[in-house]
Motif scaffolding. Sequence first.
Motif, PDB file in Angstrom:
ATOM      1  N   THR A  10       0.837  -1.206   0.000  1.00  0.00           N
ATOM      2  CA  THR A  10       0.000   0.000   0.000  1.00  0.00           C
ATOM      3  C   THR A  10       0.867   1.250   0.000  1.00  0.00           C
ATOM      4  OG1 THR A  10      -1.705  -1.204   1.244  1.00  0.00           O
ATOM      5  CG2 THR A  10      -1.870   1.193   1.184  1.00  0.00           C
ATOM      6  N   ASN A  11       1.897   1.249   0.844  1.00  0.00           N
ATOM      7  CA  ASN A  11       2.793   2.411   0.912  1.00  0.00           C
ATOM      8  C   ASN A  11       3.529   2.617  -0.414  1.00  0.00           C
ATOM      9  OD1 ASN A  11       2.111   2.926   3.566  1.00  0.00           O
ATOM     10  ND2 ASN A  11       3.789   1.686   4.397  1.00  0.00           N
ATOM     11  N   PHE A  12       3.894   1.518  -1.065  1.00  0.00           N
ATOM     12  CA  PHE A  12       4.596   1.621  -2.347  1.00  0.00           C
ATOM     13  C   PHE A  12       3.697   2.313  -3.381  1.00  0.00           C
ATOM     14  CE2 PHE A  12       6.073   0.347  -6.478  1.00  0.00           C
ATOM     15  CZ  PHE A  12       7.453   0.286  -6.372  1.00  0.00           C
ATOM     16  N   ILE A  13       2.447   1.858  -3.478  1.00  0.00           N
ATOM     17  CA  ILE A  13       1.520   2.464  -4.450  1.00  0.00           C
ATOM     18  C   ILE A  13       1.240   3.913  -4.074  1.00  0.00           C
ATOM     19  CG2 ILE A  13      -0.805   2.320  -5.427  1.00  0.00           C
ATOM     20  CD1 ILE A  13      -0.706  -0.701  -4.924  1.00  0.00           C
ATOM     21  N   GLY A  28      -5.493  16.150  -3.453  1.00  0.00           N
ATOM     22  CA  GLY A  28      -6.813  15.553  -3.329  1.00  0.00           C
ATOM     23  C   GLY A  28      -7.303  14.861  -4.581  1.00  0.00           C
ATOM     24  N   LYS A  29      -6.599  15.082  -5.715  1.00  0.00           N
ATOM     25  CA  LYS A  29      -7.022  14.485  -6.985  1.00  0.00           C
ATOM     26  C   LYS A  29      -6.156  13.289  -7.407  1.00  0.00           C
ATOM     27  CE  LYS A  29     -10.506  17.149  -8.059  1.00  0.00           C
ATOM     28  NZ  LYS A  29     -11.864  16.586  -8.234  1.00  0.00           N
ATOM     29  N   TYR A  30      -5.180  12.935  -6.587  1.00  0.00           N
ATOM     30  CA  TYR A  30      -4.351  11.772  -6.924  1.00  0.00           C
ATOM     31  C   TYR A  30      -5.208  10.527  -7.150  1.00  0.00           C
ATOM     32  CZ  TYR A  30      -0.090  14.219  -5.296  1.00  0.00           C
ATOM     33  OH  TYR A  30       0.955  15.079  -5.136  1.00  0.00           O
ATOM     34  N   LEU A  35      -6.283   5.109  -8.218  1.00  0.00           N
ATOM     35  CA  LEU A  35      -7.253   4.030  -8.005  1.00  0.00           C
ATOM     36  C   LEU A  35      -7.543   3.260  -9.294  1.00  0.00           C
ATOM     37  CD1 LEU A  35      -9.759   5.585  -5.431  1.00  0.00           C
ATOM     38  CD2 LEU A  35      -7.911   3.965  -5.014  1.00  0.00           C
ATOM     39  N   PRO A  36      -7.898   3.923 -10.404  1.00  0.00           N
ATOM     40  CA  PRO A  36      -8.139   3.136 -11.616  1.00  0.00           C
ATOM     41  C   PRO A  36      -6.886   2.449 -12.147  1.00  0.00           C
ATOM     42  CG  PRO A  36      -8.321   5.498 -12.081  1.00  0.00           C
ATOM     43  CD  PRO A  36      -8.275   5.348 -10.599  1.00  0.00           C
ATOM     44  N   MET A  37      -5.712   3.058 -12.012  1.00  0.00           N
ATOM     45  CA  MET A  37      -4.488   2.418 -12.483  1.00  0.00           C
ATOM     46  C   MET A  37      -4.162   1.169 -11.645  1.00  0.00           C
ATOM     47  SD  MET A  37      -3.128   3.645 -15.233  1.00  0.00           S
ATOM     48  CE  MET A  37      -1.510   2.888 -15.137  1.00  0.00           C
ATOM     49  N   THR A  38      -4.441   1.232 -10.333  1.00  0.00           N
ATOM     50  CA  THR A  38      -4.238   0.054  -9.490  1.00  0.00           C
ATOM     51  C   THR A  38      -5.174  -1.072  -9.909  1.00  0.00           C
ATOM     52  OG1 THR A  38      -3.575   1.464  -7.628  1.00  0.00           O
ATOM     53  CG2 THR A  38      -4.243  -0.793  -7.108  1.00  0.00           C
ATOM     54  N   VAL A  39      -6.414  -0.719 -10.202  1.00  0.00           N
ATOM     55  CA  VAL A  39      -7.380  -1.711 -10.680  1.00  0.00           C
ATOM     56  C   VAL A  39      -6.883  -2.339 -11.979  1.00  0.00           C
ATOM     57  CG1 VAL A  39      -9.722  -2.045 -11.590  1.00  0.00           C
ATOM     58  CG2 VAL A  39      -9.363  -0.611  -9.572  1.00  0.00           C
ATOM     59  N   LEU A  40      -6.431  -1.507 -12.913  1.00  0.00           N
ATOM     60  CA  LEU A  40      -5.967  -2.012 -14.208  1.00  0.00           C
ATOM     61  C   LEU A  40      -4.775  -2.941 -14.046  1.00  0.00           C
ATOM     62  CD1 LEU A  40      -6.254   1.201 -16.422  1.00  0.00           C
ATOM     63  CD2 LEU A  40      -7.663  -0.862 -16.568  1.00  0.00           C
ATOM     64  N   ARG A  41      -3.830  -2.559 -13.189  1.00  0.00           N
ATOM     65  CA  ARG A  41      -2.643  -3.412 -13.021  1.00  0.00           C
ATOM     66  C   ARG A  41      -3.022  -4.768 -12.438  1.00  0.00           C
ATOM     67  NH1 ARG A  41       0.496  -6.606 -14.259  1.00  0.00           N
ATOM     68  NH2 ARG A  41       2.310  -7.152 -12.993  1.00  0.00           N
ATOM     69  N   GLU A 179      -8.756  -1.366  -0.477  1.00  0.00           N
ATOM     70  CA  GLU A 179      -9.572  -0.685   0.527  1.00  0.00           C
ATOM     71  C   GLU A 179      -8.730   0.269   1.367  1.00  0.00           C
ATOM     72  OE1 GLU A 179     -11.765  -3.406   2.897  1.00  0.00           O
ATOM     73  OE2 GLU A 179     -13.168  -3.933   1.299  1.00  0.00           O
ATOM     74  N   GLU A 180      -7.495  -0.117   1.654  1.00  0.00           N
ATOM     75  CA  GLU A 180      -6.619   0.756   2.434  1.00  0.00           C
ATOM     76  C   GLU A 180      -6.268   2.015   1.639  1.00  0.00           C
ATOM     77  OE1 GLU A 180      -4.148   2.246   5.478  1.00  0.00           O
ATOM     78  OE2 GLU A 180      -5.844   0.853   5.429  1.00  0.00           O
ATOM     79  N   LEU A 181      -6.040   1.852   0.344  1.00  0.00           N
ATOM     80  CA  LEU A 181      -5.792   3.030  -0.502  1.00  0.00           C
ATOM     81  C   LEU A 181      -6.998   3.963  -0.492  1.00  0.00           C
ATOM     82  CD1 LEU A 181      -4.043   1.402  -3.601  1.00  0.00           C
ATOM     83  CD2 LEU A 181      -2.997   3.007  -1.988  1.00  0.00           C
TER      84      LEU A 181
END
Length: 666
Positions: A10-13, A28-30, A35-41, A179-181
């Motif tokens: 989580t910290n790495f992402i 605030g817009k990160y 989130l979508p890039m994490t889903v895609l990966r 969920e933590e992200l």
Amino acid sequence: MDSSQLSWITNFIWGIADDVLRDLYVRGKYRDVILPMTVLRRLDAVLEPTKAEVTKMKANLDGAGITNQDAALRQAAGQAFYNTSPFTLRDLRNRASQHKLRADFEHYLDGFSPNVQDILENFEFRNQIPRLSKADALGTLIEKLLDPAINLGPKPVLDGEGNIRQPGLDNHAMGTVFEELVRRFNEENNEEAGEHWTPRDAVKLMSRLIFDPVAEQIESGTYLLYDGACGTGGMLTVAEETLTALAAAQDKQVSVHLYGQEINAETYAICKADLLLKGEGDAADNIVGGPEHSTLSNDAFPAREFDFMLSNPPYGKSWKSDAERMGGKGSITDPRFLIEHADDPEYSLVTRSSDGQMLFMASMLSKMKRNTALGSRIATVHNGSSLFTGDAGQGESNIRRWIIENDWLEAIVALPLNMFYNTGIATYIWVMSNRKPAQREGKVQLIDATQWYKPLRKNLGKKNCELAEADIQRIVETFLTFEETEQSKIFDNAALGYHKVTVERPLRLMGIDPEHTYKPAEIKKLKESAERSEDAPPVIRKIHKKGIQADPLRGLFAATINGKPAVVEYEPDTDLRDTEQVPLLEEGGIEAFLEREVIPHAPDAWYVSGTLKTGYEVSFTRYFYKPAPMRSLDEIRADILVLERETEGLLGEIIGTSDERDEARA
């Protein structure tokens, strides 16, 4: 994989956001990118082993002219989703130019299955691609997410000797990371967090309250869970985990299906993505959302009934636009909100347009199972207004009446203040069931848990406390024990209800004939010209024929007309009109209440039986109020002496000593 490894991932992402997006987006817009890039990966990593089979199946289906390809492609992928493009993210990281990378990346996105397309659309992720491409950040993002230091795939990464270099991330672990992200991003935007993210401690308590009472009655089989304001889906997933654990403890095998609806596009996308990441493709397909899918005006599951339901609907949020889509407040015919109850075939549950939270409750109640042994159990969080707003006969009171008179309300739990991220107001959990145990029938339990909490070391938005495991256990035990204590009060259902009646007093005008019957037109003129006075005679509007008995409390007064006894009705004075709330359990009923509370102060008053309405409200303040102990005289005297010492000499400094005044005059 243990929690420390998950925290490291989580910290790495999280660090990728700071490394790549710092100069492109405000903090605030990160989330719009990460989130979508994490889903895609993650989806990309899961699909890698079957990539060749999917592309081959796609070519075969196209060659055969088959248009309905979804089921076959899912089967080829071995997942509830797939990607038919010729690319993986690894294929894209070596693109020579940003233009080529952008084109191929968009082609890659277009290849995903419809359920993933829905997620990307609601994330509005394609809107971010031009900015990322122009800043040469898209390739960097992909490169960092493919970093060999982390493994977002389900299979372990091996070294040259076959040893595990990076453990695989199973679906549950990946869901935990995601969920933590989400939680961290919500903390970064804590003005929004409470709208879409219910604290996990509150969710755990709600789950325990609906499952623990029936833990021993859970049988092997299928159970449906529903949240009509599901946000990011936390309530559904925690409820699923709780039910599965309880069933396992009873040696039962259960299949749990999740259903939810969410109007906010991004949180809907997060919810659906989280379920996909956890390997719950069927559940992801049962989550419906986006701006066009308001639960109130566009119910996604009108024919469904659910075993367990949890929700945290929005408080104080206008539903005026929903009402307009439903034809206007006065024309709503939705069977969830216009029902038959109390001999009224059009009993309205429609609330004020400024706050629709109780309509979510009514919607859930319409989805209860009525033909099963367990029926349905519901836990929903509301603010204090749901306890008392709405007069008798209005929507909020009608909903409370409908619930209580059907004996569905088991308990209401008052939570500690500052439990939620974006509000410090008082909140309450309503626990309902259409299969009350025998000892609860006809009863409602109120639990004051406002003092059972653990302070946080650091505030999360406005949340400065949490329910520790011991606090949750204490509340659940208080609920299950069902006994009167200082924090637990038990009432008959009727104790929460009241009759509202209109109380009238006669119109008294100077100069009128006290034995004459006045018609409406005459009374209207008299009101304009004659003077009101407490000493004036009352205006008679009707003289009854023989056979009618005097009944002053109902407006039938004994009088003498032309020397003969009669029974008359007086014209009411609208300026003196009042209403009274009479408890349903009032001994002697309305008449006894009026004789005691009204007639001693207004002997000529009566009530209009035709105006009687029934309402219900809950007052925690009344039942749990603890007056502060009065201070002793010694304490008060000590404070006065301290004040005297502190103020000694101040008056002299203000007006000066006598010598100083003499000098000033000289």
